[in-house]
Design a protein around this motif. Structure first.
Motif, PDB file in Angstrom:
ATOM      1  N   GLU A   1      30.886   7.903  44.025  1.00  0.00           N
ATOM      2  CA  GLU A   1      31.309   6.823  43.128  1.00  0.00           C
ATOM      3  C   GLU A   1      31.285   5.481  43.844  1.00  0.00           C
ATOM      4  O   GLU A   1      30.797   4.476  43.291  1.00  0.00           O
ATOM      5  CB  GLU A   1      32.715   7.120  42.610  1.00  0.00           C
ATOM      6  N   ARG A   2      31.773   5.436  45.079  1.00  0.00           N
ATOM      7  CA  ARG A   2      31.778   4.174  45.820  1.00  0.00           C
ATOM      8  C   ARG A   2      30.358   3.737  46.208  1.00  0.00           C
ATOM      9  O   ARG A   2      30.051   2.547  46.212  1.00  0.00           O
ATOM     10  CB  ARG A   2      32.655   4.325  47.071  1.00  0.00           C
TER      11      ARG A   2
ATOM     12  N   ASP B   1      27.583   4.420  44.524  1.00  0.00           N
ATOM     13  CA  ASP B   1      26.941   3.922  43.310  1.00  0.00           C
ATOM     14  C   ASP B   1      27.443   2.514  42.966  1.00  0.00           C
ATOM     15  O   ASP B   1      26.677   1.652  42.558  1.00  0.00           O
ATOM     16  CB  ASP B   1      27.207   4.857  42.130  1.00  0.00           C
ATOM     17  N   ARG B   2      28.730   2.286  43.137  1.00  0.00           N
ATOM     18  CA  ARG B   2      29.314   0.978  42.836  1.00  0.00           C
ATOM     19  C   ARG B   2      28.749  -0.089  43.770  1.00  0.00           C
ATOM     20  O   ARG B   2      28.471  -1.216  43.361  1.00  0.00           O
ATOM     21  CB  ARG B   2      30.835   1.065  42.946  1.00  0.00           C
TER      22      ARG B   2
END
Length: 240
Positions: A233-234, A236-237
């Motif tokens: 998630e991090r 991708d962000r």
């Protein structure tokens, strides 16, 4: 009367003292290692509650007061007892961070199983010694390249260690806690399956699929999968 601060200072001194080489004078009758070995034997045989300064002294063939020259009290003895029980971690295997942390957790579980009472000491407030800090260092090294803060990395180790140690507690009554529970519940669930249909179905399915006593590996896999999801998630962000 000794304060908590005094006890912490004494524990640090015992855990981190450097060996004295070439010291003049009469040789001490006892050593910290010998005292800890006696305390460990008592804990292994009769449990942690059986470890008292009196019992340790009797095992060493001396008076209780003689031990206070080496160990100020039970709290300080417990600190060294835990650190020697944990020892240092094994070398990390080759591979990615997930395999390294899985191996770390399994190794901690196996080490704790050798002295199940160490889990009680580890979960009490205490001063970490060189052995315990070596476990920290090994686990943190595996996460060195991950996008996690220092606090998050420590939280990951706390979750993994807590899971491994809870499995040791469960095994205190025998090597197959889930199987033992299923055997005890068998007659109850057979008679009252209509009242507890989901519980009956879950135990029956675990028996058919060989899923009993797999909580250690299941928990490790799920915890690490959660960390992997956070990292993804991090990542991708950051790319976005």
């Amino acid at each position: 009367m000794a304060t908590e601060h005094d006890s912490v200072a004494a524990s640090i001194e015992l855990l981190w003292q450097e060996p004295v080489i070439g010291k003049r004078g009469p040789r001490p009758k006892f050593t910290i290692e010998g005292i800890v070995a006696a305390a460990t034997a008592i804990a292994d045989e009769d449990g942690l509650d059986a470890v008292t300064m009196q019992r340790v002294a009797e095992r060493l063939g001396t008076a209780k007061m003689a031990l206070y020259r080496y160990v100020p009290g039970r709290a300080e003895l417990d600190a060294v007892l835990l650190d020697r029980a944990l020892g240092g971690p094994p070398a990390s295997p080759e591979g990615d961070w997930r395999s390294a942390l899985a191996a770390w957790t399994l190794a901690l579980h196996e080490r704790s199983l050798e002295h199940p009472w160490s889990v009680t000491l580890a979960q009490r407030p205490h001063v970490p010694g060189p052995g315990e800090l070596a476990w920290y260092e090994s686990g943190l090294r595996a996460m060195g390249d991950l996008p996690l803060s220092g606090g998050e990395q420590l939280d990951v180790l706390a979750l993994l260690a807590g899971h491994a140690q809870s499995m040791v507690r469960q095994r205190a009554g025998g090597p197959h806690p889930e199987l033992d529970l299923a055997d005890r519940l068998g007659p109850v669930l057979a008679a009252r399956s209509a009242d507890y249909p989901r519980t009956s179905a879950a135990f029956a399915d675990a028996a058919r699929g060989g899923g009993r006593d797999a909580a250690l590996h299941f928990g490790i896999d799920r915890l690490l999968a959660g960390v992997a999801a956070l990292i993804a998630e991090r990542t991708d962000r950051a790319r976005a």
